[in-house]
Motif scaffolding. Structure first.
Motif, PDB file in Angstrom:
ATOM      1  N   GLU A   1       0.821  -1.212   0.000  1.00 61.65           N
ATOM      2  CA  GLU A   1       0.000   0.000   0.000  1.00 61.65           C
ATOM      3  C   GLU A   1       0.851   1.257   0.000  1.00 61.65           C
ATOM      4  O   GLU A   1       0.502   2.261  -0.606  1.00 61.65           O
ATOM      5  CB  GLU A   1      -0.935  -0.008   1.217  1.00 61.65           C
ATOM      6  CG  GLU A   1      -2.010  -1.088   1.081  1.00 61.65           C
ATOM      7  CD  GLU A   1      -3.071  -0.962   2.153  1.00 61.65           C
ATOM      8  OE1 GLU A   1      -4.257  -0.861   1.789  1.00 61.65           O
ATOM      9  OE2 GLU A   1      -2.720  -0.976   3.351  1.00 61.65           O
TER      10      GLU A   1
ATOM     11  N   SER B   1      -0.202   9.804  -4.481  1.00 64.18           N
ATOM     12  CA  SER B   1      -1.621  10.019  -4.166  1.00 64.18           C
ATOM     13  C   SER B   1      -2.247  10.830  -5.297  1.00 64.18           C
ATOM     14  O   SER B   1      -1.547  11.355  -6.158  1.00 64.18           O
ATOM     15  CB  SER B   1      -1.780  10.798  -2.855  1.00 64.18           C
ATOM     16  OG  SER B   1      -1.178  12.079  -3.008  1.00 64.18           O
TER      17      SER B   1
ATOM     18  N   GLU C   1      -8.895  14.305  -4.452  1.00 62.62           N
ATOM     19  CA  GLU C   1     -10.239  13.731  -4.225  1.00 62.62           C
ATOM     20  C   GLU C   1     -11.044  13.645  -5.515  1.00 62.62           C
ATOM     21  O   GLU C   1     -11.844  12.735  -5.697  1.00 62.62           O
ATOM     22  CB  GLU C   1     -11.014  14.606  -3.222  1.00 62.62           C
ATOM     23  CG  GLU C   1     -10.540  14.483  -1.779  1.00 62.62           C
ATOM     24  CD  GLU C   1     -10.919  13.149  -1.148  1.00 62.62           C
ATOM     25  OE1 GLU C   1     -12.062  12.691  -1.339  1.00 62.62           O
ATOM     26  OE2 GLU C   1     -10.043  12.547  -0.476  1.00 62.62           O
TER      27      GLU C   1
ATOM     28  N   SER D   1      -5.993   0.639   0.559  1.00 66.94           N
ATOM     29  CA  SER D   1      -6.867   1.401   1.465  1.00 66.94           C
ATOM     30  C   SER D   1      -6.434   2.865   1.575  1.00 66.94           C
ATOM     31  O   SER D   1      -7.153   3.681   2.130  1.00 66.94           O
ATOM     32  CB  SER D   1      -6.904   0.746   2.840  1.00 66.94           C
ATOM     33  OG  SER D   1      -5.632   0.829   3.449  1.00 66.94           O
ATOM     34  N   ASN D   2      -5.255   3.217   1.037  1.00 65.88           N
ATOM     35  CA  ASN D   2      -4.889   4.639   0.977  1.00 65.88           C
ATOM     36  C   ASN D   2      -5.806   5.429   0.041  1.00 65.88           C
ATOM     37  O   ASN D   2      -5.858   6.655   0.122  1.00 65.88           O
ATOM     38  CB  ASN D   2      -3.461   4.812   0.423  1.00 65.88           C
ATOM     39  CG  ASN D   2      -2.400   4.339   1.376  1.00 65.88           C
ATOM     40  OD1 ASN D   2      -2.588   4.350   2.579  1.00 65.88           O
ATOM     41  ND2 ASN D   2      -1.268   3.910   0.816  1.00 65.88           N
ATOM     42  N   ASN D   3      -6.436   4.736  -0.869  1.00 66.93           N
ATOM     43  CA  ASN D   3      -7.296   5.384  -1.857  1.00 66.93           C
ATOM     44  C   ASN D   3      -8.627   5.729  -1.207  1.00 66.93           C
ATOM     45  O   ASN D   3      -9.461   4.852  -0.989  1.00 66.93           O
ATOM     46  CB  ASN D   3      -7.461   4.434  -3.049  1.00 66.93           C
ATOM     47  CG  ASN D   3      -8.488   4.938  -4.040  1.00 66.93           C
ATOM     48  OD1 ASN D   3      -9.175   5.935  -3.791  1.00 66.93           O
ATOM     49  ND2 ASN D   3      -8.624   4.246  -5.146  1.00 66.93           N
ATOM     50  N   HIS D   4      -8.843   6.995  -0.911  1.00 67.87           N
ATOM     51  CA  HIS D   4     -10.041   7.404  -0.184  1.00 67.87           C
ATOM     52  C   HIS D   4     -11.182   7.768  -1.114  1.00 67.87           C
ATOM     53  O   HIS D   4     -12.203   8.271  -0.671  1.00 67.87           O
ATOM     54  CB  HIS D   4      -9.713   8.584   0.736  1.00 67.87           C
ATOM     55  CG  HIS D   4      -8.768   8.198   1.819  1.00 67.87           C
ATOM     56  ND1 HIS D   4      -9.049   7.220   2.745  1.00 67.87           N
ATOM     57  CD2 HIS D   4      -7.521   8.643   2.120  1.00 67.87           C
ATOM     58  CE1 HIS D   4      -8.035   7.094   3.581  1.00 67.87           C
ATOM     59  NE2 HIS D   4      -7.079   7.922   3.215  1.00 67.87           N
ATOM     60  N   SER D   5     -11.007   7.554  -2.422  1.00 68.65           N
ATOM     61  CA  SER D   5     -12.039   8.003  -3.352  1.00 68.65           C
ATOM     62  C   SER D   5     -13.046   6.911  -3.667  1.00 68.65           C
ATOM     63  O   SER D   5     -13.939   7.112  -4.468  1.00 68.65           O
ATOM     64  CB  SER D   5     -11.396   8.505  -4.649  1.00 68.65           C
ATOM     65  OG  SER D   5     -10.470   9.519  -4.358  1.00 68.65           O
ATOM     66  N   GLY D   6     -12.889   5.741  -3.055  1.00 64.20           N
ATOM     67  CA  GLY D   6     -13.927   4.725  -3.193  1.00 64.20           C
ATOM     68  C   GLY D   6     -13.706   3.739  -4.305  1.00 64.20           C
ATOM     69  O   GLY D   6     -14.275   2.648  -4.286  1.00 64.20           O
TER      70      GLY D   6
ATOM     71  N   SER E   1      -2.025   5.414  -5.471  1.00 65.71           N
ATOM     72  CA  SER E   1      -2.132   5.678  -4.031  1.00 65.71           C
ATOM     73  C   SER E   1      -0.958   5.122  -3.248  1.00 65.71           C
ATOM     74  O   SER E   1      -1.073   4.907  -2.048  1.00 65.71           O
ATOM     75  CB  SER E   1      -3.427   5.033  -3.491  1.00 65.71           C
ATOM     76  OG  SER E   1      -4.510   5.200  -4.352  1.00 65.71           O
TER      77      SER E   1
ATOM     78  N   LYS F   1       2.178   5.544  -1.468  1.00 60.54           N
ATOM     79  CA  LYS F   1       2.772   6.761  -0.885  1.00 60.54           C
ATOM     80  C   LYS F   1       4.239   7.046  -1.169  1.00 60.54           C
ATOM     81  O   LYS F   1       4.679   8.181  -1.117  1.00 60.54           O
ATOM     82  CB  LYS F   1       2.627   6.690   0.650  1.00 60.54           C
ATOM     83  CG  LYS F   1       1.208   6.824   1.133  1.00 60.54           C
ATOM     84  CD  LYS F   1       1.181   6.925   2.661  1.00 60.54           C
ATOM     85  CE  LYS F   1      -0.257   7.059   3.172  1.00 60.54           C
ATOM     86  NZ  LYS F   1      -0.308   6.948   4.635  1.00 60.54           N
TER      87      LYS F   1
END
Ligand SMILES: [Mg+2]
Ligand SMILES: [Mg+2]
Ligand SMILES: [Mg+2]
Ligand SMILES: [Mg+2]
Lengths: 336, 336, 336, 336
Positions: free
Chosen positions: A244, C159, C162, C201-206, C230, C232
């Protein structure tokens, strides 16, 4: 503790190599039996195993109580008829990969072992003993860089013999990644898919390689495996792990390269113990072997004297700040 | 052939380490005597040498015929009183570097050995057994890149104990380069000179390091040695060789990096035999050790079955061009 | 030749960056128009383009004859309404990728250009100008290592904002590999397939990334593309090329690493002209800029004097073989 | 702002190269004068400087007000007679290294500049503009790894012309390290010493190289410089910096490699802005140049269309999880 008496089954390339290994590099073991129907091949391999006796089949060696443990180095289709009598005799077994060529026969071996009530069989997936894979597995299970998301594996051979054929791409070669992907992820492989790259005209056996194998584990890790048996440049086995938060790669450098936090890194030694571990082992092993032959195999007392003379000049140079000449006694003929 | 019975003299850090090495990794040898005045230290080291007997001095061990060969691992100033009786007893000796601390005493050892009429002494300059130095020496003697013109050596330690003092920079540390420069060039060192770099404040022992030692061989090769014992980052020993036509460096990568003909290169493997040599050795050694304890230490039959099932699906995927699910039997409790 | 007068359309991140580039680093061009509906954004970017005039739309700039050429740096969905009037006005155009967001509109642009009878449009696939891709393309077309069989590409971002969404994985990111795979192979892409790696799970955009895209060219080259937005650790774009006889990789080192004939290599410089090309350019560019401000921006005459004094001592050291002290005049206040 | 009008003095190798640089890559400057006694050489260089006028000497160019600034690219012994009139005329000067060949004449230049009351002279030590040296200097002044203790420099050339002679090792070549060691340490060089490595027989000019130069700064940093002008493999300039706590090296990789805290590392990019900075610059520069010639020099609208078609299929592949064929319109003759 006394030496473990090993019977090597199969004296082809791998078997002969294992015999040399056990005799020359493995501590606490000795080859006492070579099981091989071809007498000439057996005798040739036995030149490196002076304490070994020849047996045409495993039953004869078992009957003769010729060994404490069995190392099976025949092709996979001949493993079952060796495994069953060895299990019956209660002998520990190191069985070259694959255990057997198909799932049904492998399951029979599992059931036969379970019936004995004890684990006798170890399978020769030797990559699990490679420092790179060990490092990578530790990194994955540490979750230091988050979850493992994918693996990019490449297994490249300069060439294969004429006898190598299409299905061997999977059962003889990709089988290593099949084991190691599960070993790394601790999750079973759920799906397999194969894609073709452009065919390599170096491959004279008629089948199409390289291939790209897609393995997906139950834990949803996607592993790509480039299986390439005709790419002349050399032999390379590498794995790039995608986490990740970072990337790690093994098999290109010794140890592991990481891409973490904006840095591309490999690990440096912190002590001579790791830096020169192999040199120390090699030194002592070669000295032991030479000593048994009444020789030395390394720097002599004369080398020790020459160093002492230069060291003495060096200490004087350090303490005076001046250039020092080094004086030596004449070299005795004895050392010439 | 029977095991070589080794007496280890000195059970400090190096001696204890050699005992573990001989017991666990060296083939054909066993520790039968530990010679060490400090009984507690001896007994502690002997936990790793079940067949060894304790002797307070080498004469007692010799009188007891306790060993076939001697490995001397005491500090250099204590070597002479062990070397002389061992030589007198006709015992092969591996003597940790330095042979003795000064040229006069080393020459006495040489003379004592010459008087026996046979080479009994090997000195522990273990760098000669390091693959990097071996590769570099071959390259130098091949003259493939012309004559060797110079060497840039660095020997870097993260730190040294409080007891380490100024002269040890030379006789304990640079002594390795003193031997190896001659080993690489096959020419004696003729002059030595020492320069100071800016003092490292990490060095709490009061002396000034790092130093730069200039060694010139009879063959006119100039070797610079950065000797640096307080540079926290890690342990590094490297040598850059300057040839007439190119550059080679060892100690930073495994093997050697070369700068030849406009290319910066390292060597690739050409076979699994070198790529996985250490893994094969480790696999067999760990299996032998585990087997003696009635265990396995590696992939089980169940691992073999799981691989067989995935291989079967893989072959089908290869031959059909479709995605294949892998089916597994339930895992027996036996393997859990 | 006079300066090329460029109108930059869009003063967002990319547009503002291009304005600075043209003003500060590009020779022979000047920004004379900034086309941007948002006046505040336009004015802010124009601080770096003193000769530029603001226009709310491209038609106004064309009517004003404000530019000789157009650089379009708006998002892809706004390209068509700029391309059409610019083409009609016969203006050369550099259009950031993509040409337009879909095949039908792109084909309309092609037809509009063909109708003019001249090539006015260049598309901003800037990877074609990267030295690594250029080297790799030369190697492929040379066939020095046989045919190209496959490509393993990775495009990794730490990253994304959004606003980045699922389809952008393909049309905003993989689009680079889509162009470059064809550029490298000179063969159109015939099939596309997408696989999922485990979700980061770093990807917060779904949406689910990373993905693995499989591109197959008409020439049967299989390209795998790991698209990962995503992860890092950093920003990495690399391509590993699999040939019949060897491997080459770009994007991890500057230039290219090759695995040919048992050697892993990168290219060494052969002259200061390449080794210090960027330093020479930077030196002259900074001097030009400083000179226009009545300053210097680099080593002064005093630096020149200090070097001359040390050189003089150095020549004496060379010719006498002795240590030389360097004497300096007192530093004038002028240089302090 | 208008273009800076530069007069280039000397149209030999370096001068001709600077002319091309200013015309093709430097923004905001133009060559308006070439000062060179040899008319043929001047005219040849002026083919790359269409706006330049030829002058046999600098006085003529000054009298003609032919330039706003002077770039001196003649050999060092001819600098003084150009520097003095240029200073007198109040012209900014970029003077190739060395300022002048010896300390006395350099000091005269300093005094002449001081007398003008303004800094007009910049000296061409271009290494200060190399990213590696810039990174290293920042690291040194940050004291992140403690004090700098020493530097190991190597400057290696494949060969030098016949005219190159012994003293040039120092005044033409080591002069770069003489400047850069002071630049890096911010401390003057106090002593210089020269040692000889074994002579390289590739050197046909009769003098002995490579040499090892020892530079000691007032701050007690010891710098070793291997100056090697006959080592065929390539051109290499590198510096290894020894800190109290770690090591850093520049010149072997792009950027810097560090040995800190048990890790060997290079820096990864964090954004496309650095990863593709050179590609973006190259793309725009080549487009500007092509546009002035009525051409494009990069991907066409047709390339844009092909990408759009594959992207469209890719998005569908992403959203359906199936393999997609890509369909293309027929290629117009226009793009063939
Ligand atoms: Mg053994
Ligand atoms: Mg042993
Ligand atoms: Mg410009
Ligand atoms: Mg210009």
């Amino acid at each position: 503790m006394s030496e473990l008496r090993i019977g090597v089954v199969g004296a082809g390339l791998m078997g002969a190599d294992h015999i040399i290994r056990i005799q020359n590099r493995i501590n606490g073991a000795i080859v006492t039996a070579v099981v091989e129907p071809d007498e000439g091949r057996a005798k040739s391999a036995m030149e490196n195993a002076p304490a070994a006796k020849w047996y045409p089949n495993v039953e004869a060696a078992i009957a003769d109580k010729a060994m404490d443990a069995v190392l099976i180095a025949t092709p996979g289709q001949f493993h079952e008829p060796v495994l069953l009598p060895a299990l019956a005799a209660g002998l520990p077994i190191l069985c070259e990969k694959p255990l057997t060529p198909d799932a049904a026969s492998s399951l029979r071996m599992v059931e036969a072992e379970v019936a004995t009530g004890k684990q006798f069989i170890q399978v020769g997936f030797m990559r699990r003993f490679d420092a790179g894979y060990e490092n990578l597995r530790s990194l994955i299970s540490s979750k230091d860089q988050g979850e493992l998301l994918g693996l990019h594996c490449a297994h490249r051979n300069p060439s294969v013999p004429e006898s190598y054929h299409n299905d061997m791409l999977i059962f003889d070669s990709v089988v290593h990644e099949i084991d190691v992907v599960r070993f790394l992820t601790d999750s079973p492989i759920e799906t397999v898919e194969v894609k073709h790259m452009k065919r390599n005209s170096n491959n004279h056996s008629g089948f199409s390689d390289p291939i790209l194998v897609l393995l997906k584990t139950k834990s949803e890790v996607l592993a790509t495996v480039e299986m390439n048996v005709s790419v002349k440049f050399g032999y390379e086995v590498k794995t790039e792990a995608v986490f990740e938060n970072g990337i790690a790669e093994i098999g290109r450098t010794s140890g592991m390269t990481t891409w973490f936090n904006g840095q591309i890194s490999t690990q440096e030694h912190m002590s001579f113990k790791t830096r020169f571990a192999a040199a120390y082992d090699s030194q002592i092993q070669r000295w032991v072997t030479a000593t048994k032959q009444g020789k030395i195999d390394g720097p002599s007392a004369w080398d020790g004297y020459l160093a002492a003379a230069a060291v003495e000049a060096g200490v004087k140079a350090l303490n005076t700040g001046t250039l020092q000449n080094v004086e030596y006694a004449a070299k005795p003929d004895f050392y010439k």
